[in-house]
Design a protein around this motif. Structure first.
Motif, PDB file in Angstrom:
ATOM      1  N   ARG A 236      10.325  -9.839  35.000  1.00  0.00           N
ATOM      2  CA  ARG A 236      11.368 -10.742  34.501  1.00  0.00           C
ATOM      3  C   ARG A 236      12.467 -10.984  35.528  1.00  0.00           C
ATOM      4  O   ARG A 236      13.039 -12.066  35.589  1.00  0.00           O
TER       5      ARG A 236
ATOM      6  N   LYS B 174      12.728 -16.755  35.382  1.00  0.00           N
ATOM      7  CA  LYS B 174      13.213 -15.477  35.883  1.00  0.00           C
ATOM      8  C   LYS B 174      14.681 -15.265  35.522  1.00  0.00           C
ATOM      9  O   LYS B 174      15.407 -16.222  35.236  1.00  0.00           O
ATOM     10  N   LYS B 175      15.086 -14.015  35.590  1.00  0.00           N
ATOM     11  CA  LYS B 175      16.466 -13.640  35.291  1.00  0.00           C
ATOM     12  C   LYS B 175      17.097 -13.070  36.553  1.00  0.00           C
ATOM     13  O   LYS B 175      16.509 -12.201  37.210  1.00  0.00           O
TER      14      LYS B 175
END
Length: 622
Positions: free
Chosen positions: A332, A384-385
Motif C-alpha cells: 500500500r 498508493k499511500k
C-alpha cells in the motif's frame, strides 16, 4: 457533596484496587518460561510433552496452509526433521487449520497436546506466526530421533499492525542473498514490514527502465570516506579510499525479493528519496538541479545542500520513476523520504521564487509541501499511500499522508493530533546503527556512527505517547527499527548491530506494554541465542553483567563482583591488570574480590558456546 476526608477516600479506593490487583495476580497461574520472543498474549501449560518424530507429516489444504507448511518443512529440515504434506488430519503430527475470517488475520492459536501440534488462524499471517512460535518451542540444536515439545495452549495477537525493520542499501550495498536473510529474521520474530531505503546521495540502487543512467551513473561513487566522520575535525582529516563502489538491483531481482517477502507475510515499503538526498540523481541528470553541475554521487556522509529543483521536469521525473516503482511493489505504501532537504539552492532559484509568488507562499519550506502534495496526488492515482519522515509536516501535507517520526516523538505526536497515521521510529530508542557500548568509539567495537543505545533502552520503548488521547493513539500504527549503513559495510556487521536488539524491538511491537518486563525478557532472550546460532546470525555477544559500581559489594576492604552472562553456556574470563581477557586468562568460577585502596582495572569478557567473544566489561576500582 465531596467527602469530608477526601484523601482518606482516595487511599481507600487505591487500597481496594491494590487488593483486587493482588487477588487477581494470586489467582492467575504463573506464566511459564518457554523462552518465547516476542512474549505471546496468553500462555497456558499442562504437564507433559509431545515427541515430534524425526519424520513427520503436516496437514495442510488451503493455499495459505500449504504455503506455511512448505516454509515449516524448510525450517524443520535445519533441525534434522523430514516433513511431508498430508490431507489426513488424523495422521498428521502438525495440523494447520484456517478458521473463519476474523478481525485480525495475524492472530493465532497454538495447541500442543497428546495428539500433536495444531495451529489455527483466520489468515495466512496468523498461521505463519503460529509456526514461528512452534519452531521456538523445539530444541534449536539438531538431534537424532524425537524432539519433545511442551504441552501448551497459546492465544496470541500483535499489539501493533506496523512492525517494521529498515535497511539502508544506499550508503553501502547489500546483495539479494542478505536482503532475503534480513526478511527471514524479521519474519521469524513476527515483524511484518521491510522498509527498503533504495536511493540517497551516495548511490541509487533500483533499476528504472525509463532512466538507464540511474544505474549506469548514479549507482556508483568514485570513492568512499575513510574513518568515522564525527571524529574528523579539519579538512585535512578527510581522506578517501580511491576505490569505486556501487551496485543496484535489477527489476527482476526486485520482483524476486518481493515474492520472497510475500511468502513470509512481509510487506516491502520502498523508499525513493526526494527532494533532498538526491545528489546521485543529479550526477546522471544534472538538468534537474537548480544550478549547473557537474555532480557525482557523494563519497561522504551527512546532509548535502545540492538537491533537485522543484521544476515540472523534476516532478515528471519522479512521477515516471514512481510509476515503475508502484508496479514493482504491490504494498500500500511508498516512502518519499522528505527529510534533511536544505533550501539553500531553492532560495537562490528564480524558478522557486516564481512558484512562491504564484502560490502566495512566504516561506520556502511551503514549496516542499507543494512539491510533496503533487507527488502524493500521483501516488494516489496509482492506488498508493504516501509515507515520509516527519519533516513532511513542515511545509504542509494532506491528512491522508502517513508520518514516520524519527527526530524523537515530537513529530509523531504533532502528526497524530492532526489526524495523520504515524509510525514511531525515534533515534532515541530504535536506531540500531547507534552503538551498544557506553564508549561508542571503543576500540573493541566496530566502526560506527556513535551514540549509545543499549538493549534495555530499546526494550523500554512504548510507541504510544502519554501525551495523546486514546482517540489520537489509534493513529499510531506501530514501531520500526532503522539500520542506516554509513559505517555498516558487510552483512556480518549489519547482523552485529541488529542482534540481539532487534528481538527487543520485536517484543515492543508485538506485546502490549502492560505485559512487558525487562527482567523477564532477559532469560527468554537467553534461550534465543541457540536459534540465532542455528541460522548463522552474527549477533553481538553481550558483555558480562555485574562489573559496575552499582553491583559491587564491599567486604573486608575488598570490592566483590558477582558476574553472569546473558548467553547460556558462555564462559566468563577476566583480568585484574587491565589487559584484554581471552581463553587463556582467569576463568570466572566464583565472585571476584578486588582489593580497595589501589587503582586496578578489572576487565571481563563472555565467550559464547560458538567461540565468539563479547566486548569487555570494565571498571576501574580505586
Amino acid at each position: 457533596m465531596p467527602p469530608k476526608f477526601p484523601l482518606l477516600g482516595k487511599y481507600l479506593v487505591l487500597f481496594a484496587a491494590s487488593l483486587a490487583t493482588y487477588s487477581a495476580l494470586a489467582q492467575a497461574p504463573p506464566t511459564p518460561s518457554l523462552g518465547l520472543v516476542p512474549l505471546p498474549r496468553s500462555v497456558q501449560t499442562s504437564a507433559g510433552t509431545y515427541a515430534l518424530p524425526a519424520t513427520l507429516r503436516i496437514y495442510a489444504q488451503s493455499p495459505d496452509e500449504l504455503n506455511v507448511a512448505g516454509l515449516l518443512r524448510e525450517q524443520l529440515a535445519l533441525l534434522g526433521k523430514t516433513a511431508t504434506l498430508t490431507t489426513s488430519a488424523a495422521t498428521a503430527q502438525i495440523r494447520l487449520v484456517s478458521t473463519p475470517a476474523g478481525a485480525n488475520s495475524e492472530a493465532y492459536q497454538l495447541t500442543v497436546d497428546k495428539s500433536g501440534a495444531r495451529i489455527a488462524a483466520a489468515g495466512g499471517a496468523g498461521l505463519f506466526y503460529g509456526a514461528q512460535t512452534l519452531l521456538q518451542l523445539l530444541p534449536a540444536r539438531p538431534a537424532a530421533g524425537a524432539a519433545r515439545v511442551p504441552f501448551v495452549r497459546i492465544q496470541d495477537q500483535p499489539a501493533f499492525g506496523w512492525r517494521g525493520g529498515h535497511l539502508d542499501v544506499s550508503r553501502h550495498f547489500f546483495p539479494v542473498s542478505f536482503v532475503k536473510k534480513y526478511i527471514d529474521f524479521i519474519a521469524a520474530y513476527k515483524l511484518n514490514t521491510f522498509h527498503w531505503h533504495l536511493t540517497d546521495d551516495q548511490g541509487w540502487r533500483i533499476e528504472i527502465k525509463k532512466y538507464p543512467k540511474l544505474t549506469q551513473v548514479s549507482a556508483f561513487r568514485q570513492e568512499t570516506l575513510i574513518g568515522s566522520q564525527p571524529l574528523l575535525k579539519t579538512p585535512a582529516d578527510f581522506k578517501y579510499d580511491g576505490t569505486p563502489y556501487g551496485g543496484f538491483y535489477t527489476q527482476a531481482q526486485i520482483k524476486e525479493v518481493v515474492a520472497y517477502a510475500q511468502r513470509r507475510y512481509v510487506t516491502i515499503v520502498p523508499e525513493i528519496e526526494m527532494p533532498g538526498h538526491s545528489v546521485a540523481i543529479l550526477a546522471a541528470y544534472p538538468e534537474l538541479a537548480c544550478r549547473p553541475g557537474p555532480y557525482t554521487p557523494w563519497p561522504m556522509w551527512g546532509v548535502n545542500e545540492d538537491i533537485v529543483c522543484p521544476s515540472e521536469a523534476t516532478i515528471q521525473f519522479f512521477e515516471n520513476v514512481l510509476a515503475e516503482v508502484s508496479q514493482l511493489f504491490p504494498g500500500r505504501y511508498v516512502h518519499i523520504g522528505g527529510d534533511e532537504a536544505p533550501k539553500t539552492r531553492w532560495k537562490e532559484s528564480a524558478l522557486v521564487q516564481d512558484i512562491m509568488k504564484k502560490e502566495g507562499y512566504t516561506n520556502v519550506e511551503q514549496v516542499q509541501g507543494w512539491f510533496n502534495r503533487r507527488i502524493e496526488q500521483f501516488l494516489t492515482s496509482k492506488g498508493k499511500k504516501l509515507i515520509g519522515w516527519d519533516e513532511i509536516l513542515e511545509g504542509g501535507i494532506s491528512p491522508r499522508a502517513t508520518v514516520m517520526s524519527w527526530r524523537g516523538e515530537k513529530g509523531g505526536i504533532e502528526a497524530a493530533k492532526l489526524d495523520h497515521d504515524v509510525v514511531m521510529t525515534p533515534t532515541t530508542h530504535v536506531y540500531l546503527d547507534y552503538g551498544q557500548n557506553p564508549h561508542p568509539f571503543s576500540p573493541y567495537e566496530p566502526q560506527m556512527i556513535g551514540g549509545f543505545l543499549p538493549l534495555e533502552k530499546v526494550y523500554s520503548y512504548n510507541p504510544l505517547p502519554a501525551e495523546l488521547t486514546p482517540a489520537q493513539q489509534r493513529h499510531i500504527l506501530g514501531v520500526q527499527a532503522n539500520l542506516w549503513t554509513e559505517y555498516i559495510t558487510t552483512p556480518a556487521k549489519a547482523e552485529y548491530m541488529l542482534f540481539p536488539r532487534l528481538l527487543a524491538v520485536a517484543e515492543v511491537a508485538w506485546t502490549p506494554a502492560a505485559q512487558k518486563s525487562y527482567a523477564a525478557f532477559l532469560p527468554r532472550l537467553g534461550q534465543q541465542y541457540a536459534h540465532l546460532d542455528l541460522h548463522k546470525i552474527n549477533y553481538r555477544v553481550p558483555e558480562p553483567l555485574g562489573l559496575d559500581s552499582a553491583s559491587q559489594v564491599v567486604q573486608g576492604g575488598k570490592a566483590v563482583f558477582t558476574l553472569r552472562s546473558l548467553v547460556p553456556g558462555a564462559q566468563i574470563h577476566y583480568t585484574l591488570d587491565g589487559k584484554l581477557p581471552d581463553e587463556t586468562t582467569d576463568l570466572y568460577t566464583q565472585p571476584v574480590a578486588v582489593p580497595l585502596g589501589r587503582r586496578l582495572t578489572v576487565r571481563a569478557v563472555a565467550i559464547a558456546p560458538n567461540g565468539r567473544h563479547s566486548p569487555p566489561a570494565e571498571l576501574v576500582v580505586k
